[in-house]
Design an enzyme around this catalytic site. Sequence first.
Site, PDB file in Angstrom:
ATOM      1  N   ASN A  16      29.328  36.849  35.056  1.00  0.00           N
ATOM      2  CA  ASN A  16      31.008  36.311  34.783  1.00  0.00           C
ATOM      3  C   ASN A  16      31.926  36.628  35.690  1.00  0.00           C
ATOM      4  OD1 ASN A  16      31.385  37.031  32.082  1.00  0.00           O
ATOM      5  ND2 ASN A  16      29.663  38.093  32.131  1.00  0.00           N
ATOM      6  N   MET A  88      28.386  48.928  34.469  1.00  0.00           N
ATOM      7  CA  MET A  88      28.082  48.972  33.920  1.00  0.00           C
ATOM      8  C   MET A  88      28.506  50.807  32.948  1.00  0.00           C
ATOM      9  SD  MET A  88      25.726  47.291  32.687  1.00  0.00           S
ATOM     10  CE  MET A  88      25.999  45.656  32.241  1.00  0.00           C
ATOM     11  N   LEU A  91      34.249  54.607  31.790  1.00  0.00           N
ATOM     12  CA  LEU A  91      35.746  55.282  32.670  1.00  0.00           C
ATOM     13  C   LEU A  91      36.213  56.367  32.035  1.00  0.00           C
ATOM     14  CD1 LEU A  91      36.459  51.620  33.689  1.00  0.00           C
ATOM     15  CD2 LEU A  91      35.939  53.733  35.241  1.00  0.00           C
ATOM     16  N   ASN A 105      37.470  44.031  28.516  1.00  0.00           N
ATOM     17  CA  ASN A 105      36.373  44.131  29.044  1.00  0.00           C
ATOM     18  C   ASN A 105      35.351  43.089  28.499  1.00  0.00           C
ATOM     19  OD1 ASN A 105      33.708  45.525  29.679  1.00  0.00           O
ATOM     20  ND2 ASN A 105      33.641  46.087  27.833  1.00  0.00           N
ATOM     21  N   HIS A 107      31.954  42.041  26.529  1.00  0.00           N
ATOM     22  CA  HIS A 107      30.674  42.137  25.622  1.00  0.00           C
ATOM     23  C   HIS A 107      29.625  41.683  25.177  1.00  0.00           C
ATOM     24  CE1 HIS A 107      28.305  46.135  24.121  1.00  0.00           C
ATOM     25  NE2 HIS A 107      28.556  45.066  23.166  1.00  0.00           N
ATOM     26  N   GLU A 145      39.861  54.763  25.537  1.00  0.00           N
ATOM     27  CA  GLU A 145      39.813  55.652  25.418  1.00  0.00           C
ATOM     28  C   GLU A 145      38.317  55.761  24.569  1.00  0.00           C
ATOM     29  OE1 GLU A 145      42.991  55.789  25.034  1.00  0.00           O
ATOM     30  OE2 GLU A 145      43.253  58.170  25.367  1.00  0.00           O
ATOM     31  N   ASP A 148      33.954  50.028  24.208  1.00  0.00           N
ATOM     32  CA  ASP A 148      34.348  49.176  23.119  1.00  0.00           C
ATOM     33  C   ASP A 148      35.106  48.638  21.825  1.00  0.00           C
ATOM     34  OD1 ASP A 148      32.618  47.442  24.782  1.00  0.00           O
ATOM     35  OD2 ASP A 148      30.669  48.556  23.596  1.00  0.00           O
ATOM     36  N   LEU A 176      26.876  30.110  27.369  1.00  0.00           N
ATOM     37  CA  LEU A 176      27.463  29.555  25.943  1.00  0.00           C
ATOM     38  C   LEU A 176      29.480  30.350  25.149  1.00  0.00           C
ATOM     39  CD1 LEU A 176      25.128  28.146  24.023  1.00  0.00           C
ATOM     40  CD2 LEU A 176      26.514  27.327  25.702  1.00  0.00           C
ATOM     41  N   GLU A 178      30.114  34.061  27.313  1.00  0.00           N
ATOM     42  CA  GLU A 178      30.834  35.519  27.960  1.00  0.00           C
ATOM     43  C   GLU A 178      31.189  34.082  29.335  1.00  0.00           C
ATOM     44  OE1 GLU A 178      28.846  39.167  29.487  1.00  0.00           O
ATOM     45  OE2 GLU A 178      27.192  38.172  28.088  1.00  0.00           O
TER      46      GLU A 178
END
Length: 195
Positions: A16, A88, A91, A105, A107, A145, A148, A176, A178
């Site tokens: 990525n 990974m 935070l 982010n 996912h 917080e 995801d 295809l 990300e």
Amino acid sequence: MTDGRVAVLVSGGGTNLQALIDAQEKGIIKSGRIVLVVSSNPDAYALTRAKNAGIPTFVAEKGSGFEKSIVAALDAAKVDFIVLAGFMKILSAGFVRRYERRIINVHPSLIPSFCGEGFYGLRVHQAALDYGVKVTGATVHFVNEIPDGGEIIAQKAVAIRENDTAETLQKRVMRLAEHKILPLALEKVLSESRR
Ligand code: GAR
């Protein structure tokens, strides 16, 4: 308002990150630039990708000073926007609040499926196969917080094939979905944050 000084946080292969570097070179990302790559893993191939592109790197040592050292590196590089690209580590709430609506982010599923704590990397794709869904994909979202749980910026669906393994599915979702939506989502939020 931001100056578009972007840090990409990584832990592994960095495909990525590579998609972001390529998009920057092609002018798809034009409202900011990657000024730092931070890795939680000293052996991450993503670090080699950053070095090949001439981007400064910082490796955060595990332990009590982990986040503090990242904040110091981000401040030193005057970073005002963060991309988690295969990072990974979860935070802390304090870190996330410091960069409110300035962390995104990627996912590897269609959130809210197969996401949250414990869902990362190949596990996400294995969970999708175990459940038997016929369509999965990728999501880019703001980080808050809740793991995801932040506002969704972009999603792209990918069909599951009968003979897919977690590995084949991961590769297809990366290629295809990300690698397509992450650069576009970054440019979108950067251009909006500069208005
Ligand atoms: C990517 O599939 C990314 O979406 C995923 O890890 C992989 C990293 O690959 N991230 C997560 O699962 C985070 N919850 P990369 O290092 O080649 O970009």
